[in-house]
Write an enzyme that holds these catalytic residues in place. Structure first.
Site, PDB file in Angstrom:
ATOM      1  N   ASP A 157       0.788  -1.229   0.000  1.00 50.14           N
ATOM      2  CA  ASP A 157       0.000   0.000   0.000  1.00 50.14           C
ATOM      3  C   ASP A 157       0.821   1.280   0.000  1.00 50.14           C
ATOM      4  O   ASP A 157       0.349   2.338  -0.421  1.00 50.14           O
ATOM      5  CB  ASP A 157      -0.927   0.024   1.222  1.00 50.14           C
ATOM      6  CG  ASP A 157      -1.981  -1.069   1.169  1.00 50.14           C
ATOM      7  OD1 ASP A 157      -2.358  -1.460   0.056  1.00 50.14           O
ATOM      8  OD2 ASP A 157      -2.415  -1.530   2.244  1.00 50.14           O
ATOM      9  N   ASP A 166       0.350   5.920   1.777  1.00 50.85           N
ATOM     10  CA  ASP A 166      -0.888   5.573   2.480  1.00 50.85           C
ATOM     11  C   ASP A 166      -0.777   6.075   3.916  1.00 50.85           C
ATOM     12  O   ASP A 166      -0.563   7.254   4.141  1.00 50.85           O
ATOM     13  CB  ASP A 166      -1.121   4.065   2.388  1.00 50.85           C
ATOM     14  CG  ASP A 166      -2.553   3.671   2.729  1.00 50.85           C
ATOM     15  OD1 ASP A 166      -3.436   4.533   2.700  1.00 50.85           O
ATOM     16  OD2 ASP A 166      -2.790   2.487   3.034  1.00 50.85           O
ATOM     17  N   ASP A 187      -0.180   1.793  10.131  1.00 55.64           N
ATOM     18  CA  ASP A 187      -1.479   1.113  10.147  1.00 55.64           C
ATOM     19  C   ASP A 187      -1.353  -0.150  10.982  1.00 55.64           C
ATOM     20  O   ASP A 187      -0.405  -0.926  10.802  1.00 55.64           O
ATOM     21  CB  ASP A 187      -1.921   0.721   8.737  1.00 55.64           C
ATOM     22  CG  ASP A 187      -2.439   1.909   7.933  1.00 55.64           C
ATOM     23  OD1 ASP A 187      -2.348   3.038   8.434  1.00 55.64           O
ATOM     24  OD2 ASP A 187      -2.917   1.693   6.803  1.00 55.64           O
ATOM     25  N   ARG A 219      -6.545  11.552  11.460  1.00 61.23           N
ATOM     26  CA  ARG A 219      -6.208  10.203  11.951  1.00 61.23           C
ATOM     27  C   ARG A 219      -4.974  10.216  12.850  1.00 61.23           C
ATOM     28  O   ARG A 219      -3.936   9.659  12.520  1.00 61.23           O
ATOM     29  CB  ARG A 219      -6.006   9.224  10.796  1.00 61.23           C
ATOM     30  CG  ARG A 219      -7.236   9.026   9.946  1.00 61.23           C
ATOM     31  CD  ARG A 219      -7.021   7.931   8.914  1.00 61.23           C
ATOM     32  NE  ARG A 219      -8.219   7.713   8.119  1.00 61.23           N
ATOM     33  CZ  ARG A 219      -8.341   6.799   7.169  1.00 61.23           C
ATOM     34  NH1 ARG A 219      -7.314   6.009   6.904  1.00 61.23           N
ATOM     35  NH2 ARG A 219      -9.460   6.657   6.492  1.00 61.23           N
TER      36      ARG A 219
END
Length: 467
Positions: free
Chosen positions: A265, A289, A293, A345
């Site tokens: 990603d 990205d 994550d 985020r």
């Protein structure tokens, strides 16, 4: 979410035999290739289950989820309490040492050259002049949910001398890729400053520490770091930036196995189905990205003392509202600086339990902390400096739920410092959780954040002097 075609080798007795492994199986029969294309298309619709084509990864996934369940802490409030006790103790010790050593100097100023480590993670190791002779002490310094990550503490040192990344199946001894795929614990260090451009994603095996102290090491302009279906990993002191999506291909993940990977990603660090992970003192920016994550039932994670800048989707914890397995996710985000050019985020959460404590939020463009699927988010002692835009003053953002639903989610703010109109929209009933107990020790208030995050990002460690 990567798919593997089956390509497994017998376990080798000696680590240097990895260089003798061949590219056997690269030329797949057309009929199998067509089946693979069909499967890849269907897998994308079904959640990209890596288990259906590869027995090796099927077994790793099952073992990883069992470890994640075991790593889940049944009393997360107890973990946050333990963390906050350590903060209070570290600051008390820092004040005492400052009083003894610094006369007539303001409490927030320190004599040039004196090492001051005011948060409990740094105080554990950072002021030792002989840190280079006791690198592995770092493994005892973790706090929060990732505190049990000891990385390669029980293994040998391995020195990265070669920044190249030219062979993904038979990596060269001396490269970072050679070190991270070994099937034994390793404490990986660097011989000198270097920039490593990863040709494809770097897949880290269990029981590894990547320790960049003493060198200026950049993972940049190439593919991402992947921590997938493994346990016990520490990453410390890296600069990670300008990461691009990888093309995939045949990539080795251990001495026993390599296989076909689809495109990566472009995350800075991707944590997938893994547990006992600690990321400390890294600098991260400008990835394709997310910066970090953590998905697919990953848990027991601490992200601390990092500096984040120039990015849109910063931290994502839980990738799907439909993946209930992420309910075991437990993450500590502590002592980080969320700096210039960030959009949203920080983190964005689903399902699990998230302790966001004593971070410095000096920039965001949309919101700072968000989530969906009733995550528990405890924000303690952070400093939130809202941007000038009127529409972006709210720290929090809830997705895919109406207020009559999200009002029951436990999102609490305690001791946060709100500046320039910032506000945190709380929810959940305080009387129904453990955070109102009289014996619950609060984090240090947001007014302390500047000193707690003073040294966020990689440190300028050199032999013979404290970091």
């Amino acid at each position: 979410m990567h798919i593997y075609e089956h390509q497994q080798k017998k376990e080798l007795g000696e680590s240097d035999k990895v260089r003798q492994l061949t590219m056997e199986g690269l030329h797949t029969k057309p009929s199998f290739f067509l089946f693979s294309l069909f499967f890849l298309a269907s897998a994308a619709l079904s959640g990209a289950n890596v288990a259906e084509l590869d027995d090796h990864w099927q077994k790793k996934a099952e073992e990883a989820f069992a470890r994640s369940r075991a790593a889940y802490h049944p009393d997360p409030e107890g973990v946050t309490n333990h963390f906050n006790q350590a903060v209070h103790l570290a600051l008390a010790q820092a004040r005492n040492s400052t009083r003894r050593g610094l006369k007539a100097v303001r409490a927030d100023k320190f004599r040039q050259g004196q090492c001051v480590a005011s948060n409990p993670i740094d105080r554990c190791w950072r002021c030792q002049k002989d840190w280079i002779k006791d690198r592995k002490k770092l493994a005892s310094c973790g706090k929060g949910f990732g505190r049990n990550a000891v990385g390669g503490r029980d293994g040998d040192f391995y020195v990265v001398t070669d920044p190249s990344d030219n062979d993904l199946v038979n990596p060269k001894y001396g490269t970072l890729r050679w070190g991270v795929i070994q099937d034994r614990p390793l404490w990986i260090i660097f011989a000198r400053d270097m920039i490593i451009r990863l040709s494809e994603e770097l897949i880290i095996n269990s029981n590894k520490t990547i320790d960049a102290r003493g060198a200026n090491v950049h993972i940049a302009f190439g593919a991402q770091i992947s921590i997938q279906f493994v346990q016990n990993v520490i990453i410390h002191g890296l600069h990670i930036h300008d990461i691009k999506p990888g093309n995939g291909g045949m990539i080795r993940d251990s001495l026993r196995h390599y296989g076909f990977r689809t495109k990566s990603d472009g995350d800075g660090i991707s944590i997938y189905g893994s547990s006992d992970i600690w990321i400390d003192h890294c600098s991260m920016r400008n990835c394709a990205d997310g910066l970090i994550d953590a998905i697919e039932a990953s848990t027991a994670i601490t992200i601390s003392n990092c500096h984040f800048a120039r990015h849109n989707d910063v931290l994502l914890f839980g990738a799907s509202d439909s993946n209930e397995r992420d309910s075991i996710m437990q993450v500590t985000v502590a002592f980080n600086h969320f700096g210039k050019g960030l959009v949203q985020r920080m983190p964005r959460c689903r399902w699990g339990f998230f302790h966001v404590v004593n971070n410095d939020y000096t920039h965001w463009m949309m919101y700072a902390i968000g989530g969906s699927q009733h995550p528990t988010i405890i924000s303690q002692g952070n400093r939130f400096l809202a941007p000038p835009m009127r529409f972006a003053k709210e720290i929090t953002k809830r997705d895919y739920a109406t207020e009559d639903v999200w009002k029951h989610w436990t999102w609490r703010s305690e001791g946060d410092l709100m500046q320039n109109g910032a506000f945190f929209r709380e929810s959940g009933a305080p009387a129904k959780n453990n955070f109102d107990k009289k014996d619950f020790i609060k984090a240090k208030p947001g007014t302390w954040v500047k000193r707690l995050t003073r040294y966020a990002g990689p440190l300028g460690c050199r032999a013979g002097r404290a970091c």
